[in-house]
Enzyme design. Structure first.
Site, PDB file in Angstrom:
ATOM      1  N   SER A 190      44.339  61.029  38.510  1.00 45.91           N
ATOM      2  CA  SER A 190      44.974  60.756  37.214  1.00 45.91           C
ATOM      3  C   SER A 190      45.329  62.044  36.493  1.00 45.91           C
ATOM      4  O   SER A 190      44.726  63.104  36.735  1.00 45.91           O
ATOM      5  CB  SER A 190      44.008  59.955  36.335  1.00 45.91           C
ATOM      6  OG  SER A 190      44.505  59.829  35.020  1.00 45.91           O
ATOM      7  N   TYR A 203      35.369  58.135  32.714  1.00 41.12           N
ATOM      8  CA  TYR A 203      36.535  57.921  33.583  1.00 41.12           C
ATOM      9  C   TYR A 203      37.183  59.248  33.983  1.00 41.12           C
ATOM     10  O   TYR A 203      37.446  59.503  35.171  1.00 41.12           O
ATOM     11  CB  TYR A 203      37.544  57.032  32.856  1.00 41.12           C
ATOM     12  CG  TYR A 203      38.856  56.840  33.578  1.00 41.12           C
ATOM     13  CD1 TYR A 203      39.000  55.892  34.586  1.00 41.12           C
ATOM     14  CD2 TYR A 203      39.983  57.608  33.241  1.00 41.12           C
ATOM     15  CE1 TYR A 203      40.216  55.715  35.236  1.00 41.12           C
ATOM     16  CE2 TYR A 203      41.200  57.431  33.885  1.00 41.12           C
ATOM     17  CZ  TYR A 203      41.313  56.484  34.878  1.00 41.12           C
ATOM     18  OH  TYR A 203      42.512  56.315  35.529  1.00 41.12           O
TER      19      TYR A 203
HETATM   20  P1  NAD Z   1      44.978  47.837  37.823  1.00 36.51           P
HETATM   21  O1  NAD Z   1      43.989  47.209  36.924  1.00 36.51           O
HETATM   22  O2  NAD Z   1      46.193  47.064  38.130  1.00 36.51           O
HETATM   23  O3  NAD Z   1      44.311  48.248  39.194  1.00 36.51           O
HETATM   24  C1  NAD Z   1      42.963  48.615  39.310  1.00 36.51           C
HETATM   25  C2  NAD Z   1      42.336  47.718  40.341  1.00 36.51           C
HETATM   26  O4  NAD Z   1      41.018  48.192  40.640  1.00 36.51           O
HETATM   27  C3  NAD Z   1      42.150  46.284  39.897  1.00 36.51           C
HETATM   28  O5  NAD Z   1      43.264  45.514  40.183  1.00 36.51           O
HETATM   29  C4  NAD Z   1      40.939  45.849  40.697  1.00 36.51           C
HETATM   30  O6  NAD Z   1      41.320  45.038  41.784  1.00 36.51           O
HETATM   31  C5  NAD Z   1      40.339  47.134  41.241  1.00 36.51           C
HETATM   32  N1  NAD Z   1      38.917  47.196  40.966  1.00 36.51           N
HETATM   33  C6  NAD Z   1      38.308  47.630  39.830  1.00 36.51           C
HETATM   34  N2  NAD Z   1      36.967  47.530  39.965  1.00 36.51           N
HETATM   35  C7  NAD Z   1      36.735  47.030  41.213  1.00 36.51           C
HETATM   36  C8  NAD Z   1      35.558  46.704  41.930  1.00 36.51           C
HETATM   37  N3  NAD Z   1      34.320  46.904  41.411  1.00 36.51           N
HETATM   38  N4  NAD Z   1      35.691  46.193  43.173  1.00 36.51           N
HETATM   39  C9  NAD Z   1      36.915  45.995  43.716  1.00 36.51           C
HETATM   40  N5  NAD Z   1      38.069  46.314  43.081  1.00 36.51           N
HETATM   41  C10 NAD Z   1      37.964  46.819  41.840  1.00 36.51           C
HETATM   42  O7  NAD Z   1      45.363  49.246  37.170  1.00 36.51           O
HETATM   43  P2  NAD Z   1      46.171  50.515  37.690  1.00 36.51           P
HETATM   44  O8  NAD Z   1      46.494  51.263  36.462  1.00 36.51           O
HETATM   45  O9  NAD Z   1      47.237  50.120  38.623  1.00 36.51           O
HETATM   46  O10 NAD Z   1      45.063  51.342  38.458  1.00 36.51           O
HETATM   47  C11 NAD Z   1      45.239  51.829  39.777  1.00 36.51           C
HETATM   48  C12 NAD Z   1      44.783  53.264  39.849  1.00 36.51           C
HETATM   49  O11 NAD Z   1      45.637  54.081  39.051  1.00 36.51           O
HETATM   50  C13 NAD Z   1      43.367  53.529  39.345  1.00 36.51           C
HETATM   51  O12 NAD Z   1      42.728  54.446  40.205  1.00 36.51           O
HETATM   52  C14 NAD Z   1      43.600  54.180  37.990  1.00 36.51           C
HETATM   53  O13 NAD Z   1      42.531  55.011  37.618  1.00 36.51           O
HETATM   54  C15 NAD Z   1      44.845  54.971  38.309  1.00 36.51           C
HETATM   55  N6  NAD Z   1      45.584  55.451  37.139  1.00 36.51           N
HETATM   56  C16 NAD Z   1      46.189  54.570  36.307  1.00 36.51           C
HETATM   57  C17 NAD Z   1      46.884  55.064  35.214  1.00 36.51           C
HETATM   58  C18 NAD Z   1      47.577  54.144  34.241  1.00 36.51           C
HETATM   59  O14 NAD Z   1      48.045  54.617  33.208  1.00 36.51           O
HETATM   60  N7  NAD Z   1      47.690  52.862  34.524  1.00 36.51           N
HETATM   61  C19 NAD Z   1      46.960  56.426  34.979  1.00 36.51           C
HETATM   62  C20 NAD Z   1      46.328  57.296  35.863  1.00 36.51           C
HETATM   63  C21 NAD Z   1      45.639  56.782  36.947  1.00 36.51           C
END
Ligand code: NAD
Ligand code: MG
Length: 298
Positions: A190, A203
């Site tokens: 991230s 986080y």
């Molecule tokens: P999202 O909620 O769509 O995806 C995260 C997924 O993590 C969930 O769908 C869930 O299935 C899974 N998850 C969480 N806890 C779990 C557990 N205990 N067991 C199994 N699965 C689990 O959100 P996203 O934003 O698409 O996140 C995807 C990645 O992107 C993550 O690593 C997040 O840190 C990273 N990220 C997101 C952003 C943002 O702004 N959305 C920014 C930087 C990084």
């Protein structure tokens, strides 16, 4: 909405029809419950055979960035297994349908990867269902904002690390015996690993750890022909943000302080994951590819 990912639309204006004014959800949030739906590339991603015959496991492949990657991988010719939490069946069901619509094998693996035994079993299930494994995308994460350290519980600190860091370690270790030269591992880190927010202490710390893990392991596995890289998203419109990742009042402005002046969509992340999984990135090792709308990183 764009016709496909190759258009030359003004990037500052792209996806400006999607508003980020979601009603708050319980974690884990659902894409299907976002007020304005995120763009996962379902109407725009056009593949060109870059992952033909590959077998990929994507954690958190039910929604957000992971779902966009699952759709893109299937359209590039890969069979795809997705892992997710049981509460997310509705989102997962939709993505499984989109993978199958490409004529690829899709496999759903619900369960909690913050538990060691389940995380290890995910690899066995994926390998059995796909007939092997070439691509591991460690993408699942927990993100819950807490303004004061005094209010950050041991339980949350532990679960954020178990989900974001330990699960990546467990899954990668279990996957290694199944990987062969040409295989790739891609971890989602991230922008928080470079410019952490005050209310995301736990986080942001995990995202720094993911960068370190990626760069160390990349050197270890390079001689075996297995490449490890990461993608660092900036502010992206996903259920993670609408279910406790950000304060609800921050959602309407989320991403507007990026140089492009807007939030990103999951569809804009998928090509980075395709590039790092495909053979065309063969000399890219231990890299973190930033997809963040222009915020400088060290
Ligand atoms: P999202 O909620 O769509 O995806 C995260 C997924 O993590 C969930 O769908 C869930 O299935 C899974 N998850 C969480 N806890 C779990 C557990 N205990 N067991 C199994 N699965 C689990 O959100 P996203 O934003 O698409 O996140 C995807 C990645 O992107 C993550 O690593 C997040 O840190 C990273 N990220 C997101 C952003 C943002 O702004 N959305 C920014 C930087 C990084
Ligand atoms: Mg989800």
């Amino acid at each position: 909405m764009s016709d496909d990912q190759y258009t030359f639309d003004n990037p500052a204006e792209k996806f400006s029809d999607i508003e980020t004014k979601a009603k708050p959800q319980e974690a884990p949030g659902l894409d299907t419950k976002l007020d304005d739906k995120a763009d996962l590339g379902e109407h725009s991603y056009r593949g060109s055979g870059r992952l033909t015959g590959r077998k990929a496991l994507i954690t958190g492949g039910d929604s957000g960035i992971g779902a966009a990657v699952a759709i893109a991988y299937a359209r590039e010719g890969a069979d795809v297994a997705i892992s997710y939490l049981p509460e997310e069946e509705e989102d997962a069901h939709r993505i499984i349908g989109l993978i199958e619509a490409e004529g690829r094998t899709a496999h759903a693996i619900p369960g909690d990867i913050s538990s060691h035994d389940f995380a290890v079993s995910v690899i066995d299930v994926a390998v059995a269902a796909l007939g092997g494994l070439d691509i591991l995308v460690n993408n699942a994460a927990k993100q819950v904002f807490v303004p004061k350290l005094a209010d950050l519980s041991d339980e949350q600190f532990d679960l954020t690390f178990k989900t974001n860091v330990y699960a990546m370690f467990w899954l990668t270790k279990a996957a290694l015996p199944h990987l062969s030269p040409g295989s790739t591992i891609i971890n989602t880190t991230s922008q928080q690993a470079y410019s952490p927010s005050a209310e995301l202490v736990d986080y942001a710390s995990t995202k720094y750890a993911i960068n370190g893990f990626t760069k160390a392991l990349a050197q270890q596995l390079a001689p075996e022909g297995i490449r490890v890289n990461a993608v660092a998203p900036g502010p992206i419109w996903t259920p993670l943000q609408a279910s406790g990742g950000q304060p609800p009042e921050a959602l309407p402005e989320f991403g507007q302080d990026s140089p492009l002046g807007r939030v990103g969509q999951p569809a804009e992340l998928a090509p980075a994951f395709v590039f790092l999984a495909s053979g065309e990135s063969s000399y890219v090792v231990g890299e973190t590819l930033n997809v963040n709308g222009g915020s400088p990183t060290p």
